[in-house]
Design a protein around this motif. Structure first.
Motif, PDB file in Angstrom:
ATOM      1  N   LEU A  81      -9.492   8.203   3.845  1.00  0.00           N
ATOM      2  CA  LEU A  81     -10.228   9.107   3.970  1.00  0.00           C
ATOM      3  C   LEU A  81     -12.010   8.784   3.808  1.00  0.00           C
ATOM      4  N   ALA A  82     -12.653   9.115   4.919  1.00  0.00           N
ATOM      5  CA  ALA A  82     -14.042   8.810   5.347  1.00  0.00           C
ATOM      6  C   ALA A  82     -14.889   9.748   5.830  1.00  0.00           C
ATOM      7  N   ASP A  83     -16.148   9.819   5.295  1.00  0.00           N
ATOM      8  CA  ASP A  83     -17.259  10.751   5.823  1.00  0.00           C
ATOM      9  C   ASP A  83     -17.632  10.263   7.175  1.00  0.00           C
ATOM     10  N   ALA A  84     -18.383  10.931   7.811  1.00  0.00           N
ATOM     11  CA  ALA A  84     -18.781  10.824   9.324  1.00  0.00           C
ATOM     12  C   ALA A  84     -19.751   9.570   9.511  1.00  0.00           C
ATOM     13  N   SER A  85     -20.359   9.064   8.547  1.00  0.00           N
ATOM     14  CA  SER A  85     -21.134   7.850   8.411  1.00  0.00           C
ATOM     15  C   SER A  85     -20.189   6.766   8.774  1.00  0.00           C
ATOM     16  N   GLN A  86     -18.890   6.952   8.312  1.00  0.00           N
ATOM     17  CA  GLN A  86     -17.770   5.599   8.302  1.00  0.00           C
ATOM     18  C   GLN A  86     -16.905   5.779   9.526  1.00  0.00           C
ATOM     19  N   ARG A  87     -17.324   6.604  10.571  1.00  0.00           N
ATOM     20  CA  ARG A  87     -16.327   6.779  11.682  1.00  0.00           C
ATOM     21  C   ARG A  87     -16.557   5.563  12.576  1.00  0.00           C
ATOM     22  N   ARG A  88     -15.408   5.332  13.123  1.00  0.00           N
ATOM     23  CA  ARG A  88     -15.494   4.102  13.990  1.00  0.00           C
ATOM     24  C   ARG A  88     -14.338   4.406  14.985  1.00  0.00           C
ATOM     25  N   ARG A  89     -14.167   3.641  16.122  1.00  0.00           N
ATOM     26  CA  ARG A  89     -13.282   3.675  17.144  1.00  0.00           C
ATOM     27  C   ARG A  89     -11.902   3.854  16.601  1.00  0.00           C
ATOM     28  N   GLY A  90     -11.004   4.704  16.931  1.00  0.00           N
ATOM     29  CA  GLY A  90      -9.631   4.583  16.411  1.00  0.00           C
ATOM     30  C   GLY A  90      -9.490   5.396  15.045  1.00  0.00           C
ATOM     31  N   SER A  91     -10.784   6.130  14.907  1.00  0.00           N
ATOM     32  CA  SER A  91     -10.518   7.152  13.502  1.00  0.00           C
ATOM     33  C   SER A  91      -9.864   8.366  13.953  1.00  0.00           C
ATOM     34  N   ILE A  92      -9.217   9.080  13.139  1.00  0.00           N
ATOM     35  CA  ILE A  92      -8.667  10.380  13.367  1.00  0.00           C
ATOM     36  C   ILE A  92      -9.931  11.364  12.787  1.00  0.00           C
ATOM     37  N   ILE A  93     -10.471  12.344  13.683  1.00  0.00           N
ATOM     38  CA  ILE A  93     -11.411  13.333  13.026  1.00  0.00           C
ATOM     39  C   ILE A  93     -10.719  14.510  12.995  1.00  0.00           C
ATOM     40  N   LEU A  94     -10.886  14.982  11.581  1.00  0.00           N
ATOM     41  CA  LEU A  94     -10.570  16.568  11.490  1.00  0.00           C
ATOM     42  C   LEU A  94     -11.868  17.336  11.141  1.00  0.00           C
ATOM     43  N   ARG A  95     -11.753  18.391  11.936  1.00  0.00           N
ATOM     44  CA  ARG A  95     -13.009  19.303  11.696  1.00  0.00           C
ATOM     45  C   ARG A  95     -12.352  20.698  11.562  1.00  0.00           C
ATOM     46  N   LEU A  96     -13.027  21.586  10.821  1.00  0.00           N
ATOM     47  CA  LEU A  96     -12.629  22.993  10.499  1.00  0.00           C
ATOM     48  C   LEU A  96     -13.825  23.779  11.438  1.00  0.00           C
ATOM     49  N   ASP A  97     -13.649  24.759  11.974  1.00  0.00           N
ATOM     50  CA  ASP A  97     -14.536  25.628  12.939  1.00  0.00           C
ATOM     51  C   ASP A  97     -14.684  26.904  12.140  1.00  0.00           C
ATOM     52  N   GLU A  98     -15.641  27.194  11.372  1.00  0.00           N
ATOM     53  CA  GLU A  98     -15.784  28.295  10.410  1.00  0.00           C
ATOM     54  C   GLU A  98     -16.092  29.412  11.230  1.00  0.00           C
ATOM     55  N   ASP A  99     -16.559  29.527  12.502  1.00  0.00           N
ATOM     56  CA  ASP A  99     -17.136  30.235  13.294  1.00  0.00           C
ATOM     57  C   ASP A  99     -15.891  31.267  14.075  1.00  0.00           C
ATOM     58  N   LEU A 100     -14.849  30.756  13.916  1.00  0.00           N
ATOM     59  CA  LEU A 100     -13.629  31.431  14.497  1.00  0.00           C
ATOM     60  C   LEU A 100     -13.068  32.743  13.787  1.00  0.00           C
ATOM     61  N   SER A 101     -13.109  33.679  14.200  1.00  0.00           N
ATOM     62  CA  SER A 101     -13.066  34.649  13.631  1.00  0.00           C
ATOM     63  C   SER A 101     -11.444  35.282  14.204  1.00  0.00           C
ATOM     64  N   GLU A 102     -10.974  34.957  15.243  1.00  0.00           N
ATOM     65  CA  GLU A 102      -9.819  35.472  15.422  1.00  0.00           C
ATOM     66  C   GLU A 102      -8.922  34.113  16.294  1.00  0.00           C
ATOM     67  N   LEU A 103      -7.981  33.659  15.739  1.00  0.00           N
ATOM     68  CA  LEU A 103      -7.134  32.651  16.317  1.00  0.00           C
ATOM     69  C   LEU A 103      -6.212  32.878  16.964  1.00  0.00           C
ATOM     70  N   GLY A 104      -5.694  34.109  17.315  1.00  0.00           N
ATOM     71  CA  GLY A 104      -4.853  34.378  18.503  1.00  0.00           C
ATOM     72  C   GLY A 104      -3.310  33.969  17.892  1.00  0.00           C
ATOM     73  N   GLY A 105      -2.384  34.085  18.915  1.00  0.00           N
ATOM     74  CA  GLY A 105      -1.207  33.734  18.550  1.00  0.00           C
ATOM     75  C   GLY A 105      -0.736  32.423  17.942  1.00  0.00           C
ATOM     76  N   GLU A 106      -1.803  31.297  18.411  1.00  0.00           N
ATOM     77  CA  GLU A 106      -1.335  30.017  18.025  1.00  0.00           C
ATOM     78  C   GLU A 106      -2.176  29.538  16.569  1.00  0.00           C
ATOM     79  N   GLY A 107      -2.891  30.571  16.011  1.00  0.00           N
ATOM     80  CA  GLY A 107      -3.791  30.227  15.047  1.00  0.00           C
ATOM     81  C   GLY A 107      -3.305  30.055  13.641  1.00  0.00           C
ATOM     82  N   TYR A 108      -3.701  29.476  12.742  1.00  0.00           N
ATOM     83  CA  TYR A 108      -3.088  29.235  11.262  1.00  0.00           C
ATOM     84  C   TYR A 108      -4.127  29.740  10.522  1.00  0.00           C
TER      85      TYR A 108
END
Length: 108
Positions: A81-108
């Protein structure tokens, strides 16, 4: 709790689908749940190993830690587990979009 478990499952499926060679060998659309907003299929690959970093911050770091815990037994090693300052090629990046108010049929 059920929502978090669904998020974990969705992340795991997305990672597996992203690295699955069979998904790239076909001209048919890749079946991923939840359906991604965008996806690019090419001839490259992502090799996941002990040095692979999962980059996430804030609430996404909590979910990233759960992903790391869920994948560790099957892979025989733990991702880092790393923060953005440790990002490098080949990293898996996970982000949450707090602005999404409606996720539709595919949302969780």
């Amino acid at each position: 709790m059920l929502i978090r478990k669904n998020v974990q499952i969705a992340i795991i499926l997305a990672v597996i689908t992203a690295v699955c060679p069979a998904a790239r060998q076909s001209d048919e659309p890749v079946s991923v749940i939840p359906q991604p907003v965008s996806m690019e299929v090419n001839d490259s690959y992502l090799q996941i190993g002990p040095d692979t970093r999962v980059v996430a911050e804030n609430k996404a770091a909590t979910e990233a830690a759960k992903l790391i815990d869920a994948l560790a037994p099957a892979m025989g090693f733990r991702l880092n587990l790393a923060d953005a300052s440790q990002r490098r090629r080949g990293s898996i990046i996970l982000r949450l979009d707090e602005d999404l108010s409606e996720l539709g049929g595919e949302g969780y």
